[in-house]
Scaffold this motif. Structure first.
Motif, short mmCIF file in Angstrom:
data_model
loop_
_atom_site.label_atom_id
_atom_site.label_comp_id
_atom_site.label_asym_id
_atom_site.label_seq_id
_atom_site.Cartn_x
_atom_site.Cartn_y
_atom_site.Cartn_z
N PRO A 1 0.83 -1.20 0.00
CA PRO A 1 0.00 0.00 0.00
C PRO A 1 0.87 1.26 0.00
O PRO A 1 1.97 1.28 0.57
N ASP A 2 0.38 2.28 -0.65
CA ASP A 2 1.08 3.55 -0.72
C ASP A 2 0.94 4.26 0.62
O ASP A 2 -0.17 4.58 1.04
N PRO A 3 2.03 4.53 1.31
CA PRO A 3 1.92 5.17 2.62
C PRO A 3 1.39 6.60 2.55
O PRO A 3 0.88 7.13 3.53
N GLN A 4 1.48 7.23 1.40
CA GLN A 4 1.00 8.61 1.25
C GLN A 4 -0.50 8.67 0.95
O GLN A 4 -1.08 9.76 0.94
N ASP A 5 -1.09 7.53 0.71
CA ASP A 5 -2.51 7.49 0.35
C ASP A 5 -3.37 7.77 1.57
O ASP A 5 -3.28 7.10 2.59
N MET A 6 -4.22 8.78 1.51
CA MET A 6 -5.05 9.18 2.63
C MET A 6 -6.08 8.11 2.98
O MET A 6 -6.42 7.93 4.15
N THR A 7 -6.53 7.36 2.00
CA THR A 7 -7.53 6.33 2.24
C THR A 7 -6.98 5.26 3.18
O THR A 7 -7.68 4.80 4.08
N ASN A 8 -5.74 4.88 2.99
CA ASN A 8 -5.13 3.88 3.87
C ASN A 8 -5.06 4.37 5.31
O ASN A 8 -5.32 3.62 6.25
N GLN A 9 -4.70 5.61 5.48
CA GLN A 9 -4.60 6.16 6.83
C GLN A 9 -5.97 6.21 7.50
O GLN A 9 -6.10 5.90 8.69
N ILE A 10 -6.98 6.60 6.75
CA ILE A 10 -8.34 6.66 7.31
C ILE A 10 -8.82 5.27 7.69
O ILE A 10 -9.38 5.07 8.77
N LEU A 11 -8.58 4.30 6.83
CA LEU A 11 -9.01 2.93 7.13
C LEU A 11 -8.26 2.37 8.33
O LEU A 11 -8.85 1.64 9.15
N LEU A 12 -6.99 2.70 8.49
CA LEU A 12 -6.25 2.25 9.66
C LEU A 12 -6.82 2.87 10.92
O LEU A 12 -6.95 2.21 11.96
N ASN A 13 -7.18 4.14 10.87
CA ASN A 13 -7.77 4.80 12.03
C ASN A 13 -9.13 4.20 12.38
O ASN A 13 -9.42 3.98 13.56
N VAL A 14 -9.93 3.93 11.38
CA VAL A 14 -11.26 3.35 11.62
C VAL A 14 -11.13 1.96 12.21
O VAL A 14 -11.81 1.60 13.17
N SER A 15 -10.23 1.16 11.65
CA SER A 15 -10.07 -0.20 12.16
C SER A 15 -9.47 -0.20 13.57
O SER A 15 -9.77 -1.08 14.37
N ALA A 16 -8.64 0.79 13.90
CA ALA A 16 -8.07 0.88 15.25
C ALA A 16 -9.15 1.25 16.26
O ALA A 16 -9.10 0.82 17.43
N GLN A 17 -10.15 2.01 15.83
CA GLN A 17 -11.23 2.42 16.73
C GLN A 17 -12.20 1.27 17.02
O GLN A 17 -12.87 1.26 18.04
N LEU A 18 -12.26 0.31 16.11
CA LEU A 18 -13.16 -0.82 16.31
C LEU A 18 -12.52 -1.78 17.27
O LEU A 18 -12.90 -2.42 18.07
#
Length: 67
Positions: free
Chosen positions: A50-67
């Motif tokens: 995954p591209d570390p600069q991609d905002m979608t990846n960061q958002i999905l990581l944050n959402v999954s961390a909150q679950l």
């Protein structure tokens, strides 16, 4: 009628024979092409990250961390 049938039969066999050889060549090419593409896809799939600069990846990581 026998003469006509003989001529028509020869014509059909020659005409379809050309198609048969052409289709055989196309199927051989398609099979080889598919094998080569599959080999490259399998090898390059291992390199995908995954591209570390991609905002979608960061958002999905944050959402999954909150679950």
């Amino acid at each position: 009628w026998k003469d006509l049938y003989g001529k028509a039969d020869r014509f059909d066999k020659e005409f379809c024979g050309g198609w048969n050889s052409e289709i055989d060549a196309l199927l051989t090419f398609a099979g080889l092409f598919s094998a080569v593409v599959t080999a490259f896809t399998v090898e390059s799939y291992k390199l995908l990250q995954p591209d570390p600069q991609d905002m979608t990846n960061q958002i999905l990581l944050n959402v999954s961390a909150q679950l």
